[in-house]
Design a protein around this motif. Structure first.
Motif, PDB file in Angstrom:
ATOM      1  N   MET A 113       0.243 -18.141   7.182  1.00 21.17           N
ATOM      2  CA  MET A 113      -0.472 -18.503   5.969  1.00 21.17           C
ATOM      3  C   MET A 113      -1.735 -17.667   5.806  1.00 21.17           C
ATOM      4  SD  MET A 113      -0.346 -20.557   3.466  1.00 21.17           S
ATOM      5  CE  MET A 113      -1.285 -21.473   2.323  1.00 21.17           C
ATOM      6  N   LEU A 114      -2.464 -17.484   6.921  1.00 17.04           N
ATOM      7  CA  LEU A 114      -3.694 -16.699   6.822  1.00 17.04           C
ATOM      8  C   LEU A 114      -3.429 -15.207   6.652  1.00 17.04           C
ATOM      9  CD1 LEU A 114      -6.039 -18.505   9.354  1.00 17.04           C
ATOM     10  CD2 LEU A 114      -6.206 -18.459   6.888  1.00 17.04           C
ATOM     11  N   THR A 115      -2.293 -14.746   7.138  1.00 14.05           N
ATOM     12  CA  THR A 115      -1.982 -13.329   6.906  1.00 14.05           C
ATOM     13  C   THR A 115      -1.692 -13.087   5.423  1.00 14.05           C
ATOM     14  OG1 THR A 115       0.302 -13.769   7.556  1.00 14.05           O
ATOM     15  CG2 THR A 115      -1.145 -12.853   9.229  1.00 14.05           C
ATOM     16  N   ALA A 116      -1.089 -14.067   4.770  1.00 13.79           N
ATOM     17  CA  ALA A 116      -0.873 -13.935   3.329  1.00 13.79           C
ATOM     18  C   ALA A 116      -2.202 -13.927   2.590  1.00 13.79           C
ATOM     19  CB  ALA A 116       0.014 -15.075   2.825  1.00 13.79           C
ATOM     20  N   ALA A 117      -3.147 -14.726   3.061  1.00 16.22           N
ATOM     21  CA  ALA A 117      -4.480 -14.735   2.457  1.00 16.22           C
ATOM     22  C   ALA A 117      -5.174 -13.395   2.669  1.00 16.22           C
ATOM     23  CB  ALA A 117      -5.320 -15.863   3.046  1.00 16.22           C
ATOM     24  N   THR A 118      -5.008 -12.813   3.840  1.00 16.66           N
ATOM     25  CA  THR A 118      -5.598 -11.504   4.129  1.00 16.66           C
ATOM     26  C   THR A 118      -5.010 -10.430   3.220  1.00 16.66           C
ATOM     27  OG1 THR A 118      -5.881 -12.172   6.432  1.00 16.66           O
ATOM     28  CG2 THR A 118      -6.029  -9.825   5.953  1.00 16.66           C
ATOM     29  N   ILE A 119      -3.716 -10.460   3.019  1.00 17.56           N
ATOM     30  CA  ILE A 119      -3.073  -9.487   2.135  1.00 17.56           C
ATOM     31  C   ILE A 119      -3.536  -9.681   0.698  1.00 17.56           C
ATOM     32  CG2 ILE A 119      -0.840  -8.786   1.164  1.00 17.56           C
ATOM     33  CD1 ILE A 119       0.352  -9.379   3.960  1.00 17.56           C
ATOM     34  N   ALA A 120      -3.672 -10.934   0.278  1.00 18.37           N
ATOM     35  CA  ALA A 120      -4.151 -11.209  -1.078  1.00 18.37           C
ATOM     36  C   ALA A 120      -5.584 -10.710  -1.260  1.00 18.37           C
ATOM     37  CB  ALA A 120      -4.069 -12.705  -1.365  1.00 18.37           C
ATOM     38  N   ILE A 121      -6.414 -10.883  -0.249  1.00 16.55           N
ATOM     39  CA  ILE A 121      -7.790 -10.388  -0.326  1.00 16.55           C
ATOM     40  C   ILE A 121      -7.803  -8.868  -0.431  1.00 16.55           C
ATOM     41  CG2 ILE A 121      -9.974 -10.193   0.938  1.00 16.55           C
ATOM     42  CD1 ILE A 121      -9.348 -12.984   2.105  1.00 16.55           C
ATOM     43  N   LEU A 122      -6.944  -8.205   0.326  1.00 17.70           N
ATOM     44  CA  LEU A 122      -6.872  -6.743   0.256  1.00 17.70           C
ATOM     45  C   LEU A 122      -6.422  -6.266  -1.123  1.00 17.70           C
ATOM     46  CD1 LEU A 122      -5.404  -5.930   3.770  1.00 17.70           C
ATOM     47  CD2 LEU A 122      -7.689  -5.371   2.924  1.00 17.70           C
ATOM     48  N   VAL A 123      -5.488  -6.980  -1.734  1.00 19.49           N
ATOM     49  CA  VAL A 123      -5.028  -6.614  -3.078  1.00 19.49           C
ATOM     50  C   VAL A 123      -6.168  -6.774  -4.080  1.00 19.49           C
ATOM     51  CG1 VAL A 123      -3.478  -7.302  -4.950  1.00 19.49           C
ATOM     52  CG2 VAL A 123      -2.602  -7.085  -2.631  1.00 19.49           C
ATOM     53  N   VAL A 124      -6.908  -7.875  -3.973  1.00 21.75           N
ATOM     54  CA  VAL A 124      -8.031  -8.091  -4.885  1.00 21.75           C
ATOM     55  C   VAL A 124      -9.107  -7.033  -4.661  1.00 21.75           C
ATOM     56  CG1 VAL A 124      -9.876  -9.707  -5.468  1.00 21.75           C
ATOM     57  CG2 VAL A 124      -7.556 -10.534  -5.167  1.00 21.75           C
ATOM     58  N   MET A 125      -9.323  -6.624  -3.413  1.00 24.13           N
ATOM     59  CA  MET A 125     -10.298  -5.570  -3.130  1.00 24.13           C
ATOM     60  C   MET A 125      -9.858  -4.248  -3.755  1.00 24.13           C
ATOM     61  SD  MET A 125     -11.312  -6.502   0.787  1.00 24.13           S
ATOM     62  CE  MET A 125     -12.439  -5.154   1.038  1.00 24.13           C
ATOM     63  N   LEU A 126      -8.576  -3.961  -3.721  1.00 24.16           N
ATOM     64  CA  LEU A 126      -8.060  -2.748  -4.358  1.00 24.16           C
ATOM     65  C   LEU A 126      -8.282  -2.793  -5.872  1.00 24.16           C
ATOM     66  CD1 LEU A 126      -6.447  -0.085  -4.067  1.00 24.16           C
ATOM     67  CD2 LEU A 126      -4.405  -1.451  -4.493  1.00 24.16           C
ATOM     68  N   LEU A 127      -8.039  -3.950  -6.471  1.00 24.33           N
ATOM     69  CA  LEU A 127      -8.286  -4.088  -7.903  1.00 24.33           C
ATOM     70  C   LEU A 127      -9.768  -3.935  -8.239  1.00 24.33           C
ATOM     71  CD1 LEU A 127      -5.894  -7.072  -8.703  1.00 24.33           C
ATOM     72  CD2 LEU A 127      -5.582  -4.672  -9.307  1.00 24.33           C
ATOM     73  N   ALA A 128     -10.635  -4.416  -7.345  1.00 23.99           N
ATOM     74  CA  ALA A 128     -12.072  -4.262  -7.575  1.00 23.99           C
ATOM     75  C   ALA A 128     -12.477  -2.796  -7.498  1.00 23.99           C
ATOM     76  CB  ALA A 128     -12.857  -5.089  -6.562  1.00 23.99           C
ATOM     77  N   ILE A 129     -11.887  -2.044  -6.592  1.00 22.49           N
ATOM     78  CA  ILE A 129     -12.191  -0.609  -6.497  1.00 22.49           C
ATOM     79  C   ILE A 129     -11.735   0.111  -7.768  1.00 22.49           C
ATOM     80  CG2 ILE A 129     -11.559   1.527  -5.304  1.00 22.49           C
ATOM     81  CD1 ILE A 129     -11.608  -0.028  -2.714  1.00 22.49           C
ATOM     82  N   ILE A 130     -10.570  -0.255  -8.255  1.00 19.97           N
ATOM     83  CA  ILE A 130     -10.079   0.365  -9.489  1.00 19.97           C
ATOM     84  C   ILE A 130     -11.021   0.063 -10.642  1.00 19.97           C
ATOM     85  CG2 ILE A 130      -8.214   0.298 -11.194  1.00 19.97           C
ATOM     86  CD1 ILE A 130      -6.297  -0.149  -8.805  1.00 19.97           C
ATOM     87  N   ARG A 131     -11.489  -1.184 -10.730  1.00 24.01           N
ATOM     88  CA  ARG A 131     -12.419  -1.554 -11.799  1.00 24.01           C
ATOM     89  C   ARG A 131     -13.767  -0.859 -11.615  1.00 24.01           C
ATOM     90  NH1 ARG A 131     -12.280  -2.686 -16.737  1.00 24.01           N
ATOM     91  NH2 ARG A 131     -12.056  -4.881 -17.009  1.00 24.01           N
ATOM     92  N   CYS A 132     -14.158  -0.657 -10.376  1.00 27.25           N
ATOM     93  CA  CYS A 132     -15.429   0.021 -10.101  1.00 27.25           C
ATOM     94  C   CYS A 132     -15.372   1.487 -10.529  1.00 27.25           C
ATOM     95  CB  CYS A 132     -15.757  -0.099  -8.619  1.00 27.25           C
ATOM     96  SG  CYS A 132     -17.436   0.349  -8.197  1.00 27.25           S
ATOM     97  N   ILE A 133     -14.235   2.099 -10.401  1.00 22.89           N
ATOM     98  CA  ILE A 133     -14.089   3.502 -10.789  1.00 22.89           C
ATOM     99  C   ILE A 133     -13.892   3.636 -12.302  1.00 22.89           C
ATOM    100  CG2 ILE A 133     -12.569   5.516 -10.580  1.00 22.89           C
ATOM    101  CD1 ILE A 133     -12.097   4.630  -7.662  1.00 22.89           C
ATOM    102  N   ALA A 134     -13.067   2.769 -12.875  1.00 25.38           N
ATOM    103  CA  ALA A 134     -12.686   2.928 -14.285  1.00 25.38           C
ATOM    104  C   ALA A 134     -13.332   1.905 -15.214  1.00 25.38           C
ATOM    105  CB  ALA A 134     -11.166   2.826 -14.406  1.00 25.38           C
ATOM    106  N   GLY A 135     -14.399   1.271 -14.779  1.00 28.76           N
ATOM    107  CA  GLY A 135     -15.035   0.256 -15.621  1.00 28.76           C
ATOM    108  C   GLY A 135     -15.552   0.840 -16.910  1.00 28.76           C
ATOM    109  N   PRO A 136     -15.462   0.106 -18.010  1.00 25.81           N
ATOM    110  CA  PRO A 136     -15.914   0.664 -19.281  1.00 25.81           C
ATOM    111  C   PRO A 136     -17.436   0.804 -19.368  1.00 25.81           C
ATOM    112  CG  PRO A 136     -15.161  -1.586 -19.575  1.00 25.81           C
ATOM    113  CD  PRO A 136     -14.862  -1.202 -18.166  1.00 25.81           C
ATOM    114  N   SER A 137     -18.168  -0.035 -18.648  1.00 27.57           N
ATOM    115  CA  SER A 137     -19.626   0.072 -18.710  1.00 27.57           C
ATOM    116  C   SER A 137     -20.207   0.020 -17.301  1.00 27.57           C
ATOM    117  CB  SER A 137     -20.212  -1.071 -19.561  1.00 27.57           C
ATOM    118  OG  SER A 137     -20.117  -2.285 -18.873  1.00 27.57           O
ATOM    119  N   LEU A 138     -21.476   0.332 -17.219  1.00 26.75           N
ATOM    120  CA  LEU A 138     -22.152   0.321 -15.927  1.00 26.75           C
ATOM    121  C   LEU A 138     -22.164  -1.078 -15.324  1.00 26.75           C
ATOM    122  CD1 LEU A 138     -24.018   1.717 -13.812  1.00 26.75           C
ATOM    123  CD2 LEU A 138     -25.901   0.847 -15.196  1.00 26.75           C
ATOM    124  N   TYR A 139     -22.385  -2.072 -16.152  1.00 26.26           N
ATOM    125  CA  TYR A 139     -22.486  -3.428 -15.628  1.00 26.26           C
ATOM    126  C   TYR A 139     -21.142  -3.954 -15.142  1.00 26.26           C
ATOM    127  CZ  TYR A 139     -27.108  -3.045 -17.504  1.00 26.26           C
ATOM    128  OH  TYR A 139     -28.375  -2.612 -17.759  1.00 26.26           O
TER     129      TYR A 139
END
Length: 98
Positions: free
Chosen positions: A1-27
């Motif tokens: 169960m916790l390994t699934a949570a770890t994988i989900a956290i990694l996926v969300v971190m990847l999405l955050a990196i994508i948003r950090c690179i391609a965000g429409p505004s600075l904020y």
């Protein structure tokens, strides 16, 4: 169960990196950076629990403090005159508000 949570956290971190690179505004980019730091704290905590290393919580708390202070610093810098000089649209927005 916790390994699934770890994988989900990694996926969300990847999405955050994508948003950090391609965000429409600075904020949006700053918010994505803050979210990445928060998920990193969560990941360190979960990995510490999985590996039976409770001292990882101390590391996660220190990382959370550093993340908070760095985001506050970036936000203060983004409001300064030198930073707004680089973005002409920010100057026009401030003139409209007055």
């Amino acid at each position: 169960m916790l390994t699934a949570a770890t994988i989900a956290i990694l996926v969300v971190m990847l999405l955050a990196i994508i948003r950090c690179i391609a965000g429409p505004s600075l904020y949006d980019r700053i918010l994505a950076f803050n979210m990445f730091g928060t998920k990193t704290v969560l990941l360190i905590s979960v990995l510490g629990f999985l590996m039976g290393r409770p001292e990882f919580l101390d590391i996660a708390l220190v990382y959370a403090l550093i993340n908070f202070i760095s985001v506050i610093g970036v936000l203060r810098f983004s409001d300064s005159a030198e930073f707004n000089h680089q973005r002409p649209e920010a100057a026009s927005i401030k003139k409209d508000k007055r």
